[in-house]
Design a protein around this motif. Structure first.
Motif: not given
Length: 81
Positions: A28-40
């Motif tokens: 989940k932490a990686e998903v949140i990081f992906f989302g933050t990095k990609n404005y999602y």
């Protein structure tokens, strides 16, 4: 589904799905990081939608221990498209 933009830009959901497919196992932490990095900012909710649709599965706590997946957050595994 065509959003009128053609193939030039993938939707955020498709970008996340491709990322899940590439990672195979992710937290989940990686998903949140992906989302933050990609404005999602709804990336975590979208992954939970993928779980409901059978695209991704949530890995149980017991399986996390067996697989030596660290951390208290949820872990997921890509299963199909």
């Amino acid at each position: 589904m065509d959003d009128g933009q053609g193939d030039l830009f993938l939707s955020k959901e498709k970008q996340l799905l491709n990322w899940c497919k590439q990672k195979r196992i992710f937290s989940k932490a990686e998903v949140i990081f992906f989302g933050t990095k990609n404005y999602y900012l709804r990336a975590d909710r979208t992954v939970r939608d993928f779980v409901r649709r059978g695209i991704v599965r949530k890995i149980s706590k017991e399986e996390c221990i067996r697989r030596n997946l660290k951390g208290k957050m949820a872990w997921y595994e890509f299963v199909s498209t």
